[in-house]
Design an enzyme around this catalytic site. Structure first.
Site, PDB file in Angstrom:
ATOM      1  N   GLU A  30      -9.496 -27.623 -31.633  1.00  0.00           N
ATOM      2  CA  GLU A  30      -8.026 -27.734 -31.591  1.00  0.00           C
ATOM      3  C   GLU A  30      -7.478 -26.743 -30.560  1.00  0.00           C
ATOM      4  OE1 GLU A  30      -5.442 -29.156 -31.761  1.00  0.00           O
ATOM      5  OE2 GLU A  30      -4.337 -28.950 -33.639  1.00  0.00           O
ATOM      6  N   ASP A  31      -6.309 -27.040 -30.027  1.00  0.00           N
ATOM      7  CA  ASP A  31      -5.702 -26.168 -29.023  1.00  0.00           C
ATOM      8  C   ASP A  31      -5.267 -24.830 -29.609  1.00  0.00           C
ATOM      9  OD1 ASP A  31      -3.634 -27.283 -30.531  1.00  0.00           O
ATOM     10  OD2 ASP A  31      -2.536 -28.101 -28.828  1.00  0.00           O
ATOM     11  N   ARG A  72       1.206 -30.124 -20.091  1.00  0.00           N
ATOM     12  CA  ARG A  72      -0.181 -30.177 -20.579  1.00  0.00           C
ATOM     13  C   ARG A  72      -1.180 -30.082 -19.431  1.00  0.00           C
ATOM     14  NH1 ARG A  72      -0.042 -31.845 -25.998  1.00  0.00           N
ATOM     15  NH2 ARG A  72       1.506 -33.403 -26.553  1.00  0.00           N
ATOM     16  N   ASP A  82      -1.424 -22.481 -35.554  1.00  0.00           N
ATOM     17  CA  ASP A  82      -0.125 -21.834 -35.707  1.00  0.00           C
ATOM     18  C   ASP A  82       0.075 -21.610 -37.206  1.00  0.00           C
ATOM     19  OD1 ASP A  82       2.478 -21.048 -34.663  1.00  0.00           O
ATOM     20  OD2 ASP A  82       3.256 -22.993 -35.222  1.00  0.00           O
ATOM     21  N   PHE A 108       5.834 -19.017 -27.674  1.00  0.00           N
ATOM     22  CA  PHE A 108       5.523 -20.425 -27.448  1.00  0.00           C
ATOM     23  C   PHE A 108       4.884 -20.567 -26.076  1.00  0.00           C
ATOM     24  CE2 PHE A 108       6.219 -24.878 -26.578  1.00  0.00           C
ATOM     25  CZ  PHE A 108       5.872 -25.437 -27.799  1.00  0.00           C
TER      26      PHE A 108
HETATM   27  P1  IMP Z   1       0.291 -25.897 -37.000  1.00  0.00           P
HETATM   28  O1  IMP Z   1       0.041 -27.186 -37.720  1.00  0.00           O
HETATM   29  O2  IMP Z   1       1.573 -25.244 -37.436  1.00  0.00           O
HETATM   30  O3  IMP Z   1      -0.877 -24.935 -37.056  1.00  0.00           O
HETATM   31  O4  IMP Z   1       0.583 -26.258 -35.504  1.00  0.00           O
HETATM   32  C1  IMP Z   1      -0.424 -26.644 -34.672  1.00  0.00           C
HETATM   33  C2  IMP Z   1       0.079 -27.536 -33.575  1.00  0.00           C
HETATM   34  O5  IMP Z   1       1.379 -27.160 -33.122  1.00  0.00           O
HETATM   35  C3  IMP Z   1      -0.816 -27.352 -32.386  1.00  0.00           C
HETATM   36  O6  IMP Z   1      -1.867 -28.281 -32.423  1.00  0.00           O
HETATM   37  C4  IMP Z   1       0.101 -27.553 -31.220  1.00  0.00           C
HETATM   38  O7  IMP Z   1       0.150 -28.915 -30.890  1.00  0.00           O
HETATM   39  C5  IMP Z   1       1.451 -27.115 -31.728  1.00  0.00           C
HETATM   40  N1  IMP Z   1       1.764 -25.731 -31.307  1.00  0.00           N
HETATM   41  C6  IMP Z   1       1.748 -24.605 -32.055  1.00  0.00           C
HETATM   42  N2  IMP Z   1       2.091 -23.518 -31.344  1.00  0.00           N
HETATM   43  C7  IMP Z   1       2.297 -23.963 -30.081  1.00  0.00           C
HETATM   44  C8  IMP Z   1       2.652 -23.306 -28.847  1.00  0.00           C
HETATM   45  O8  IMP Z   1       2.827 -22.076 -28.738  1.00  0.00           O
HETATM   46  N3  IMP Z   1       2.774 -24.124 -27.757  1.00  0.00           N
HETATM   47  C9  IMP Z   1       2.581 -25.471 -27.810  1.00  0.00           C
HETATM   48  N4  IMP Z   1       2.242 -26.118 -28.944  1.00  0.00           N
HETATM   49  C10 IMP Z   1       2.103 -25.368 -30.063  1.00  0.00           C
HETATM   50 MG    MG Z   2      -2.360 -29.952 -31.203  1.00  0.00          MG
END
Ligand code: IMP
Ligand code: MG
Length: 175
Positions: free
Chosen positions: A99-100, A166, A103, A153
């Protein structure tokens, strides 16, 4: 996009060096003999996934799922949309989810639950490019991660703002 200026946080060379190092750690953990199913979480993980996969030395199968949790804002929507969750049978397999960024952990919590309950994999581990620990709401810790990031962010190398950026070869942020 944004009226603010885009600043470089991590340049292309640092990214590729660190991702290679991470791949070496993954090779050391799994060894080079047994097959590994590597699951890319689209769209954000696409660049990280390709860069990482180039350096993996075991027999690798590539799979892709597509999830969305962010909607169009810079804050998590609190809901995961599963756009494509089709995976081949994973019974008895070693699986590495790629995963990227982690968060809040909502997206990966959802996906790991899905894979563990439906797929009977032997072993499921998690590799993320960025660990945003300060935002975590689910008790998840990545098994492998390339960088820590504080509560900003970031965009580029797969990460988007409103679906743009991207394609950037580096990680940036708006200031
Ligand atoms: P989570 O489900 O809250 O952990 O969010 C994860 C997803 O939110 C990631 O796979 C990203 O697509 C997006 N995301 C979270 N933080 C960032 C950021 O700083 N920049 C861009 N996308 C983010
Ligand atoms: Mg993602």
């Amino acid at each position: 996009m944004s009226d603010k200026e885009l600043k470089v946080l991590i340049d292309e060379r640092t990214l590729s060096q660190r991702i290679k190092e991470l791949a070496l750690g993954i090779n050391a953990y799994y060894g080079t003999k047994n097959e590994l199913t590597v699951v890319c979480v689209l769209k954000g993980a696409v660049m990280f996934f390709c860069e990482l996969a180039k350096h993996l030395k075991m027999p690798v199968r590539m799979e892709f799922v597509s999830l969305s949790s962010y909607g169009d804002a810079q804050k998590s929507s609190g809901k995961v949309s599963a756009l494509n969750l089709s995976l081949p049978p994973l019974e008895g397999k070693n699986v590495l989810v790629v995963e990227d960024i982690m968060d809040t952990g909502l997206t990966l919590n959802f996906l790991l639950d899905f894979i563990r309950s439906k797929c009977k994999a032997k072993n499921v581990k998690l590799a993320v490019m960025f660990d945003k620990k300060c935002a975590r709401k689910y008790p998840l810790v990545p098994d492998f991660y390339a960088f820590d990031v504080d509560d900003k962010f970031i965009v580029g190398f797969g990460l988007d703002y409103l679906e743009f950026n991207r394609n950037l070869p580096y990680i940036g942020y708006y200031e």
